[in-house]
Write a protein that holds these residues in place. Structure first.
Motif: not given
Length: 130
Positions: A80-84, A88-90, A94-97
């Motif tokens: 998932x980390x490689x395909x996102x 979107x990751x950023x 930001x939402x999680x933080x």
């Protein structure tokens, strides 16, 4: 004749001993209770051993399953980390933080969402009974 009397006395003595043993109900009950106690003790030891063995097997299976899930989750997370895409990751980061910094609004929103889901389930359940 005397030999015959001696044999008869011997047989009579054996018969009296057998009858006395049969008449000793208390002694027979004690012997039976002792036998049952011994058998119960042996069975308890056997059951404890079997239960311990089953516990160890279950623990081993659970550990193996946990390791398998952990490995699958790690591989999936990596995929998932490689395909996102980067934006979107950023945004997700930001939402999680923000959620970690401001916990109360996140908890209130989560409680509200839970209440909406519970109300929907109750409504569905009541609709099915009619």
């Amino acid at each position: 004749m005397r030999r015959q009397i001696a044999e008869t006395r011997s047989q009579l003595g054996d018969t009296v001993e057998e009858l006395a043993a049969k008449a000793d109900v208390k002694g027979r009950a004690r012997a039976r209770a002792s036998d049952l106690r011994d058998r119960a003790g042996a069975l308890t030891v056997q059951l404890r051993s079997t239960a311990a063995h089953a516990g160890h097997l279950a623990q081993d299976k659970a550990a193996r399953a946990g390791h398998a899930v952990q490995g699958t989750a790690g591989r999936t997370g990596g995929a998932v980390r490689d395909t996102v895409p980067g934006p979107v990751k950023t945004a997700a980061t930001a939402v999680v933080q923000a959620g970690l910094r401001h916990r109360r609004p996140v908890l209130i929103a989560g409680a509200g969402a839970g209440a909406v889901v519970a109300a929907g389930l109750l409504r569905r359940r009541q609709g099915g009974r009619r």
